[in-house]
Motif scaffolding. Structure first.
Motif, short mmCIF file in Angstrom:
data_model
loop_
_atom_site.label_atom_id
_atom_site.label_comp_id
_atom_site.label_asym_id
_atom_site.label_seq_id
_atom_site.Cartn_x
_atom_site.Cartn_y
_atom_site.Cartn_z
N THR F 213 7.83 -6.84 -5.09
CA THR F 213 8.80 -6.09 -4.31
C THR F 213 8.99 -6.72 -2.92
OG1 THR F 213 7.91 -4.14 -5.41
CG2 THR F 213 9.38 -3.78 -3.54
N GLY F 214 10.23 -6.89 -2.51
CA GLY F 214 10.52 -7.36 -1.16
C GLY F 214 10.00 -6.36 -0.15
N SER F 215 9.27 -6.80 0.84
CA SER F 215 8.58 -5.84 1.72
C SER F 215 8.97 -6.00 3.18
CB SER F 215 7.07 -6.01 1.55
OG SER F 215 6.70 -7.34 1.88
N MET F 216 10.11 -6.61 3.41
CA MET F 216 10.53 -6.78 4.81
C MET F 216 11.17 -5.53 5.39
SD MET F 216 11.73 -10.51 5.88
CE MET F 216 13.41 -9.92 5.98
N ARG F 217 11.69 -4.65 4.57
CA ARG F 217 12.43 -3.49 5.09
C ARG F 217 11.95 -2.18 4.46
NH1 ARG F 217 16.61 -6.45 7.49
NH2 ARG F 217 17.21 -8.29 6.31
N GLU F 218 12.79 -1.62 3.61
CA GLU F 218 12.53 -0.28 3.07
C GLU F 218 11.20 -0.20 2.34
OE1 GLU F 218 15.82 1.14 0.77
OE2 GLU F 218 14.65 2.78 -0.13
N TYR F 219 10.80 -1.28 1.68
CA TYR F 219 9.59 -1.21 0.86
C TYR F 219 8.37 -1.81 1.54
CZ TYR F 219 12.71 0.58 -2.64
OH TYR F 219 13.62 1.37 -3.31
N ALA F 220 8.38 -1.89 2.84
CA ALA F 220 7.17 -2.25 3.57
C ALA F 220 6.08 -1.20 3.30
CB ALA F 220 7.48 -2.30 5.07
N PRO F 221 4.80 -1.56 3.49
CA PRO F 221 3.74 -0.57 3.29
C PRO F 221 3.99 0.68 4.13
CG PRO F 221 2.81 -2.76 3.62
CD PRO F 221 4.28 -2.87 3.89
N PRO F 222 3.66 1.85 3.61
CA PRO F 222 3.89 3.09 4.36
C PRO F 222 3.13 3.07 5.67
CG PRO F 222 3.09 3.57 2.13
CD PRO F 222 3.00 2.09 2.31
N PRO F 223 3.72 3.57 6.75
CA PRO F 223 2.98 3.65 8.02
C PRO F 223 1.76 4.57 7.87
CG PRO F 223 5.19 4.66 8.22
CD PRO F 223 5.08 4.12 6.84
N PRO F 224 0.65 4.25 8.53
CA PRO F 224 -0.55 5.11 8.45
C PRO F 224 -0.21 6.52 8.93
CG PRO F 224 -0.96 3.07 9.70
CD PRO F 224 0.50 3.14 9.46
N LYS F 225 -0.87 7.48 8.36
CA LYS F 225 -0.46 8.86 8.63
C LYS F 225 -1.60 9.82 8.34
CE LYS F 225 3.26 8.99 9.19
NZ LYS F 225 4.46 9.08 8.34
N LEU F 226 -1.69 10.89 9.14
CA LEU F 226 -2.63 11.97 8.85
C LEU F 226 -2.12 12.79 7.67
CD1 LEU F 226 -5.09 13.74 9.79
CD2 LEU F 226 -3.39 15.09 11.08
N TYR F 227 -2.99 12.98 6.67
CA TYR F 227 -2.69 13.87 5.55
C TYR F 227 -3.67 15.02 5.57
CZ TYR F 227 0.82 11.13 3.08
OH TYR F 227 1.98 10.51 2.73
N THR F 228 -3.22 16.19 5.16
CA THR F 228 -4.08 17.38 5.26
C THR F 228 -4.29 18.01 3.90
OG1 THR F 228 -2.13 18.71 5.69
CG2 THR F 228 -3.33 17.91 7.61
N GLY F 229 -5.23 18.95 3.86
CA GLY F 229 -5.45 19.78 2.67
C GLY F 229 -5.97 18.97 1.50
N VAL F 230 -5.64 19.42 0.30
CA VAL F 230 -6.18 18.76 -0.89
C VAL F 230 -5.63 17.34 -1.04
CG1 VAL F 230 -6.56 20.93 -2.12
CG2 VAL F 230 -4.41 19.68 -2.47
N LEU F 231 -4.61 17.00 -0.27
CA LEU F 231 -4.07 15.64 -0.32
C LEU F 231 -4.59 14.75 0.79
CD1 LEU F 231 -0.37 16.53 -1.25
CD2 LEU F 231 -2.19 15.80 -2.79
N ALA F 232 -5.60 15.22 1.51
CA ALA F 232 -6.10 14.46 2.66
C ALA F 232 -6.48 13.03 2.30
CB ALA F 232 -7.30 15.19 3.29
N GLN F 233 -6.92 12.82 1.04
CA GLN F 233 -7.34 11.49 0.61
C GLN F 233 -6.20 10.46 0.69
OE1 GLN F 233 -7.41 13.04 -3.81
NE2 GLN F 233 -7.31 10.80 -3.89
N PHE F 234 -4.94 10.95 0.73
CA PHE F 234 -3.82 10.00 0.72
C PHE F 234 -3.48 9.47 2.12
CE2 PHE F 234 -3.32 12.28 -3.26
CZ PHE F 234 -3.04 11.23 -4.13
N GLY F 235 -4.10 10.08 3.15
CA GLY F 235 -3.84 9.58 4.50
C GLY F 235 -4.67 8.34 4.81
N THR F 236 -4.45 7.79 5.97
CA THR F 236 -5.11 6.53 6.31
C THR F 236 -5.46 6.54 7.78
OG1 THR F 236 -2.94 5.61 6.72
CG2 THR F 236 -3.96 5.10 4.60
#
Lengths: 236, 236, 236, 236, 236, 236
Positions: F213-236
């Protein structure tokens, strides 16, 4: 597995170039034979050239049975007719390149040779259903037979296209650019797709799955027909 | 004014039939010459036949300069290439028939010969921008060279199409149906369009207005090129 | 053959201008009568003007039976209603100009008067199925009644449009530009289409082929109806 | 807040019917005034009627300033012109009904009066961008002024449409059906949308948000203009 | 009437901001409750964040029955799933904003936060049928949680978008911009639409008309299913 | 080369079935690992299930680096997010199946499980640009977990679809049908495509060409982010 790669241009040096790309990419169990027709234009740079390359392409399809076929000119000349004629699947390099690009992002740029060929690329994008992914078609303004020696000009046109179109991927719009793929990708920073490689791998995949053109309706073998004049060989 | 009508099928009886329609419809000051190529398929009933009719069409365009040209097969074979090559305007009969129909109501039905040709009609409808007017494409299942003698079957297919598609107009999908136009219209009760007549009048109109294909970009004359084999005559 | 050309603008000087273009282009056996309604806006430069020009157009259609009709304003006001009402075919100049342009290349530019009318041109391009051929709509910013005297400004706008849109053809977006056609084509180097001429020839062709609007369904004559107030004359 | 609902049909009984729907649905702080023009067709059942209803609609818009306007005929006659003319937002009932339906599922069926009006509904669906949601347009074959008394026939047509189109929602295709909304929904088992109610609430919402037609470009007030004949009142 | 507004971002300050917009716009008889989920991303700035906000949105829908629901993030995460789950209508703010804009002119510009979110806005425009109205999507390049404090930057991006796209209306492409609506409209001179307000009023209207998602087919309640792991709570 | 095939359904028996198809089709030098997530729905039969399968899919993508990934559910859940997250290319089985079918004829039929999933297939056809090739989507009305044992019912639905849609190819609309591919093709007489095999070979081809996947624009890695609750594992 045997795949025939047909270069619709009758230039043998271009055929050799395409052969290197095709054979280097094919799987070990896949034998690639690359040819060009014995009739037709040395290079394809107009609708006229493209139309007149088709008899040669079809003669190559008819010549001997392979497991699958690649039409290695970015206008995909004669694709519908080849699908009626061939027993195995047939893939065009524009078709394969543009559909492959659609797996890799929101949109791609096509960079082709002469500006007059841009219209054909748009037609194909629409026909193959990828016009929503095709963010731009532009030309490097180098003739087909000189494009192999023009890495810098092609790379520059690709960089410009990516910046203008804000695209994720580049599609090389001529089989003659096949050797530039990796170098341009390194320079531009986005995936760059060469249709020759994409088409060879696509035909391989279709053959592995036992798939060929559906032949119950439109793509049934052509009805036998009297042909006249210099094309008499095409009749049955 | 001189207009050349080219029947891409090499059948001379079909050429005679087309000639009658074309000459009867042209204006008094417009001389129509109807020909068929010296090479290619006797009739066009597949993508294969259509592709292989193109060299003959282009040879006829190149042979002698006329004020305008009609390509008289409903697949409009070689239209883009012909536009590059010709000095005057070039009109295909599918193009003229479908665009003419769009002046006459919300939608039309195309009735063609063999079912396998329906796909090509849809492709052309899309290319010419009339897919929103094209409410249906159906076949009477009569081969091209027998359709002249099959008025009843064609008329029945037209009636069925109008009822199914709820269309305002019928487009005859084969030059071989040209003689049936008035009779079918009388039977079906809607306007029926024969592309041969529509195309001849369209070319006439373009010539009267002094219009021909724009040749600054994509449709400039093809660049000179070496051609090989049985197609060597097409090179320059 | 008698064709009525209706200028929906009530300006008589504009009507005279349109008449010159229409009569000069029609065939010898085709009598053209050019009129403007007795009611409505002097010139059409908004959706409001266009909507209010329609009763006058319809009154002219109803006034006397002709073999065919042209609506000579680039917004094609009242076209659907006119087709229900008229016995013969009805063609709008935007419709004829844009469809004619589609025979001459990959794409055209429309050059219109005021910028506020560009949206209407796009709407029509979509309705007529030519949006894929319409590469741009731009304005010269001259009011309708001044455009006849503004050759240089119109020609400049056309040159700019061809360069920006990379188009093969120019479509003049106002009946008031009809006299500029040949001169602009000479300056810009591409075919330039005047809808008045294109529409007159198109109606002529339809009449020659015996074609009129299909009237079995949507375009059947309007059902009789009580009309009130200043529009009472339109009831039956 | 004051909203004017304009019935483009001059039938006063239909206006009363529309008024009941509009006033019952409006919020307490929203005063609805329902009118019909003093000129034009008693009912709208053709392109001809629709075109000739527009002057009356525009006269009502111009008559007195309201906060917002509804055009209460399913063809949305004069919508573009009304938007230029009005200070407040203007919403058509076809527009509001079809856009509202798009919030409620994958697709809707439109059920209209006479079959000849189906084409107009498709045109509007495309114009409003809802053609992908519009799964079918069908007619109950009841004239506009009789549809209020034909609940059973309309309900039956709705049931049939939902089964045929496999739709999630029904859109009533005539202001005259406004009273049937709840009963048909109960019978058919899917949401049924009456455009009068949807449009009144939509205008209310726009007014509450302080929104009206953007007037910087295409929808600026019409330029002043001489109008002649029975339409002289529309000039400025 | 009780409407639940769900902020898919778990940022409570953003939820408070959305609540002010939603409650200030709702009608007196409409009680708005604004919440954010207990699980998921603090802000949504990627496809990844958006996908992972959906379980939280659905948990909020399932938690307690309201008359209608708003999903207050411009990507409208989970809209289809929410429509299956909810008893009342569900409206996304991108959906409401873009459809509302379509009532106000020929075209709108969307101004969003980070450039990487532009693609999602185009996807939604197509899905909602408003791509013909969407003249441009551009970014102000401010992260979601900083956009509330960046009025000047957002206003500047809006001005630029209106000039570049030649649009009639601006759509704010992030719920975090909700407070800027009036000020930007004053600066830019065109209507500016905040999806939070548009969606709240749209849900209100649907509830007043007794309308909810059609549930006979695709949007029927989800079949009961075993769920495992940290998502076990979503099974039934 | 290592490819991870992710079954978004948490049913382990379905995972085993998919694994057999994937491993049997992969090249000798390509190691396939087939898994299902530890969280989410046992089977996917609604928008709700599909949305809630995405966290599990993303957790599998994040778990360990592979050369490429297949998402093996016909709704292609989480594809955009997976492309942001993954280092290698990611292909969905609906995407691969539908694009592969487009190489084999004018049009294909999709045969899916429950009727409520047909809408999603249409959405994907549009998104992937194959709606012009997709001639019909129909359901065999067998739940996902029972489809493996329902060869006759699936084959019958395929036969019916080919006859109704007049299609050249069948696309199996559920990973659970993967074992039926050859048998149905034999019965129906047209090519039948299983998305699991098509996707595995497509990812292989992309990896061989060094494409992701081209990763220069829309498909760049997701910005790090706080995730909460049962999905907390998905944050970084």
């Amino acid at each position: 597995m045997r795949i025939k790669v047909i270069n619709p241009n009758t230039s043998t040096s271009m055929t050799a170039l395409i052969d290197r790309a095709a054979t280097s990419r094919a799987s070990p169990d896949c034998l690639v034979e690359t040819v060009n027709p014995a009739m037709g234009p040395e290079s394809i740079e107009s609708h006229y050239d493209e139309a007149l390359s088709v008899p040669g392409v079809l003669a190559e399809i008819a010549a001997e049975q392979f497991d699958g076929y690649v039409i290695a000119c970015f206008g995909d000349p004669g694709l519908d007719a080849a699908r009626e004629l061939a027993d195995g699947p047939v893939v065009g390099i524009a078709e394969a390149a543009m559909r492959t690009a659609a797996y890799l992002g929101r949109g791609f740029s096509v960079v082709t040779t002469l500006e007059r060929t841009c219209g054909r690329a748009w037609d194909l994008a629409e026909r193959y259903g990828v016009s929503r992914f095709c963010l731009g078609v532009s030309a490097c303004d180098i003739p087909v037979l000189e494009v192999e020696a023009a890495l810098d000009e092609v790379a520059f046109a690709c960089q410009k296209a990516v910046a203008t179109d804000r695209s994720d991927v580049v599609v090389l719009g001529c089989a003659g650019m096949t050797a530039h793929c990796a170098q341009i990708s390194a320079r531009v920073g986005v995936p760059v797709i060469d249709g020759v490689q994409a088409a060879v791998l696509q035909v391989e995949s279709l053959v592995r799955m036992g798939l060929r053109t559906g032949s119950m309706r439109e793509y049934a073998p052509p009805p036998p027909k009297l042909y006249t004049g210099v094309l008499a060989q095409f009749g049955t």
